[in-house]
Write a protein that holds these residues in place. Structure first.
Motif, PDB file in Angstrom:
ATOM      1  N   ALA A   1     -55.331 -51.103  46.937  1.00 47.10           N
ATOM      2  CA  ALA A   1     -55.765 -50.743  48.134  1.00 47.10           C
ATOM      3  C   ALA A   1     -56.199 -49.582  48.375  1.00 47.10           C
ATOM      4  O   ALA A   1     -55.954 -48.594  47.563  1.00 47.10           O
ATOM      5  N   TRP A   2     -56.905 -49.148  49.000  1.00 47.36           N
ATOM      6  CA  TRP A   2     -58.176 -47.313  48.822  1.00 47.36           C
ATOM      7  C   TRP A   2     -58.384 -47.336  50.691  1.00 47.36           C
ATOM      8  O   TRP A   2     -59.340 -48.887  51.304  1.00 47.36           O
ATOM      9  N   VAL A   3     -58.214 -46.108  50.798  1.00 46.89           N
ATOM     10  CA  VAL A   3     -59.526 -46.046  52.903  1.00 46.89           C
ATOM     11  C   VAL A   3     -59.501 -44.434  52.259  1.00 46.89           C
ATOM     12  O   VAL A   3     -58.741 -43.971  51.862  1.00 46.89           O
ATOM     13  N   VAL A   4     -60.827 -44.694  52.767  1.00 43.76           N
ATOM     14  CA  VAL A   4     -61.940 -43.292  52.338  1.00 43.76           C
ATOM     15  C   VAL A   4     -61.516 -42.835  53.770  1.00 43.76           C
ATOM     16  O   VAL A   4     -62.062 -43.259  54.759  1.00 43.76           O
ATOM     17  N   MET A   5     -60.828 -41.371  55.083  1.00 37.15           N
ATOM     18  CA  MET A   5     -60.395 -40.876  55.999  1.00 37.15           C
ATOM     19  C   MET A   5     -61.562 -40.120  55.870  1.00 37.15           C
ATOM     20  O   MET A   5     -62.466 -39.727  54.479  1.00 37.15           O
ATOM     21  N   PRO A   6     -61.960 -39.381  57.201  1.00 39.44           N
ATOM     22  CA  PRO A   6     -62.693 -37.825  57.296  1.00 39.44           C
ATOM     23  C   PRO A   6     -62.629 -36.688  56.043  1.00 39.44           C
ATOM     24  O   PRO A   6     -63.761 -36.108  55.937  1.00 39.44           O
ATOM     25  N   ASN A   7     -61.030 -36.995  56.154  1.00 35.86           N
ATOM     26  CA  ASN A   7     -60.402 -35.957  55.948  1.00 35.86           C
ATOM     27  C   ASN A   7     -60.016 -35.889  54.629  1.00 35.86           C
ATOM     28  O   ASN A   7     -59.092 -34.812  53.974  1.00 35.86           O
ATOM     29  N   HIS A   8     -59.358 -37.577  54.456  1.00 38.81           N
ATOM     30  CA  HIS A   8     -58.570 -37.301  52.995  1.00 38.81           C
ATOM     31  C   HIS A   8     -58.749 -39.072  52.817  1.00 38.81           C
ATOM     32  O   HIS A   8     -59.110 -39.604  52.860  1.00 38.81           O
ATOM     33  N   LEU A   9     -58.228 -39.291  51.324  1.00 41.30           N
ATOM     34  CA  LEU A   9     -58.067 -41.107  51.045  1.00 41.30           C
ATOM     35  C   LEU A   9     -56.842 -40.675  50.743  1.00 41.30           C
ATOM     36  O   LEU A   9     -56.145 -40.135  50.399  1.00 41.30           O
ATOM     37  N   ASN A  10     -56.207 -42.239  51.312  1.00 37.02           N
ATOM     38  CA  ASN A  10     -55.340 -42.638  50.583  1.00 37.02           C
ATOM     39  C   ASN A  10     -55.451 -44.133  49.431  1.00 37.02           C
ATOM     40  O   ASN A  10     -56.525 -44.340  49.903  1.00 37.02           O
TER      41      ASN A  10
ATOM     42  N   ASP B   1     -69.016 -37.299  55.707  1.00 33.27           N
ATOM     43  CA  ASP B   1     -70.588 -37.735  55.144  1.00 33.27           C
ATOM     44  C   ASP B   1     -70.918 -39.101  54.626  1.00 33.27           C
ATOM     45  O   ASP B   1     -69.898 -39.411  53.354  1.00 33.27           O
ATOM     46  N   GLU B   2     -71.014 -39.916  54.962  1.00 29.86           N
ATOM     47  CA  GLU B   2     -71.398 -41.399  54.015  1.00 29.86           C
ATOM     48  C   GLU B   2     -71.529 -40.857  52.660  1.00 29.86           C
ATOM     49  O   GLU B   2     -71.357 -42.370  52.057  1.00 29.86           O
ATOM     50  N   GLN B   3     -72.883 -40.406  52.024  1.00 32.76           N
ATOM     51  CA  GLN B   3     -73.217 -40.033  51.054  1.00 32.76           C
ATOM     52  C   GLN B   3     -71.791 -39.143  50.074  1.00 32.76           C
ATOM     53  O   GLN B   3     -71.673 -39.987  48.538  1.00 32.76           O
ATOM     54  N   ILE B   4     -71.416 -38.420  50.728  1.00 34.62           N
ATOM     55  CA  ILE B   4     -70.015 -37.791  49.774  1.00 34.62           C
ATOM     56  C   ILE B   4     -68.988 -39.002  49.755  1.00 34.62           C
ATOM     57  O   ILE B   4     -68.725 -39.794  48.375  1.00 34.62           O
ATOM     58  N   ALA B   5     -68.507 -40.230  50.535  1.00 39.59           N
ATOM     59  CA  ALA B   5     -67.728 -40.781  50.868  1.00 39.59           C
ATOM     60  C   ALA B   5     -67.742 -42.329  49.576  1.00 39.59           C
ATOM     61  O   ALA B   5     -67.043 -43.034  49.062  1.00 39.59           O
ATOM     62  N   GLU B   6     -68.913 -42.491  49.896  1.00 36.52           N
ATOM     63  CA  GLU B   6     -69.681 -43.510  49.013  1.00 36.52           C
ATOM     64  C   GLU B   6     -69.149 -42.786  47.220  1.00 36.52           C
ATOM     65  O   GLU B   6     -68.766 -43.848  46.387  1.00 36.52           O
ATOM     66  N   MET B   7     -69.432 -42.151  46.758  1.00 36.82           N
ATOM     67  CA  MET B   7     -69.588 -41.298  45.667  1.00 36.82           C
ATOM     68  C   MET B   7     -68.233 -41.215  45.457  1.00 36.82           C
ATOM     69  O   MET B   7     -67.656 -41.486  43.966  1.00 36.82           O
ATOM     70  N   VAL B   8     -67.440 -40.628  46.089  1.00 35.77           N
ATOM     71  CA  VAL B   8     -65.085 -41.012  45.813  1.00 35.77           C
ATOM     72  C   VAL B   8     -64.963 -42.128  45.634  1.00 35.77           C
ATOM     73  O   VAL B   8     -65.307 -42.517  45.290  1.00 35.77           O
ATOM     74  N   GLN B   9     -65.684 -43.270  46.041  1.00 39.20           N
ATOM     75  CA  GLN B   9     -65.392 -44.253  46.239  1.00 39.20           C
ATOM     76  C   GLN B   9     -65.944 -45.209  44.684  1.00 39.20           C
ATOM     77  O   GLN B   9     -65.018 -45.987  44.443  1.00 39.20           O
TER      78      GLN B   9
END
Length: 71
Positions: free
Chosen positions: A59-68, A36-44
């Motif tokens: 560095a970071w990457v937001v994946m569909p089921n986790h964050l690195n 969900d773009e809204q949730i991913a954006e909130m995390v970022q």
């Protein structure tokens, strides 16, 4: 027998266990709330909020089921 049982019974090593978990994460298994773009954006946004104040974010990457992330 599941992965945790295999690890508990020493049928697989910790490294093998971690590789299998990473494989499943990369395949998109599990809850994919970050799809969900809204949730991913909130995390970022929250990750970037403390950048250079509490930590240096390299560095970071937001994946569909986790964050690195690399701090």
């Amino acid at each position: 027998m599941n992965l945790i049982e295999q690890l508990d019974q020493e049928e697989i090593t910790d490294v093998e266990f971690r590789k299998k978990i990473e494989y499943y994460l990369d395949q998109g298994y599990g809850k994919c709330y970050l799809k969900d773009e809204q949730i991913a954006e909130m995390v970022q946004t929250n990750l970037l909020h403390h950048q250079d104040k509490k930590y240096k974010l390299y560095a970071w990457v937001v994946m569909p089921n986790h964050l690195n992330y690399l701090v």
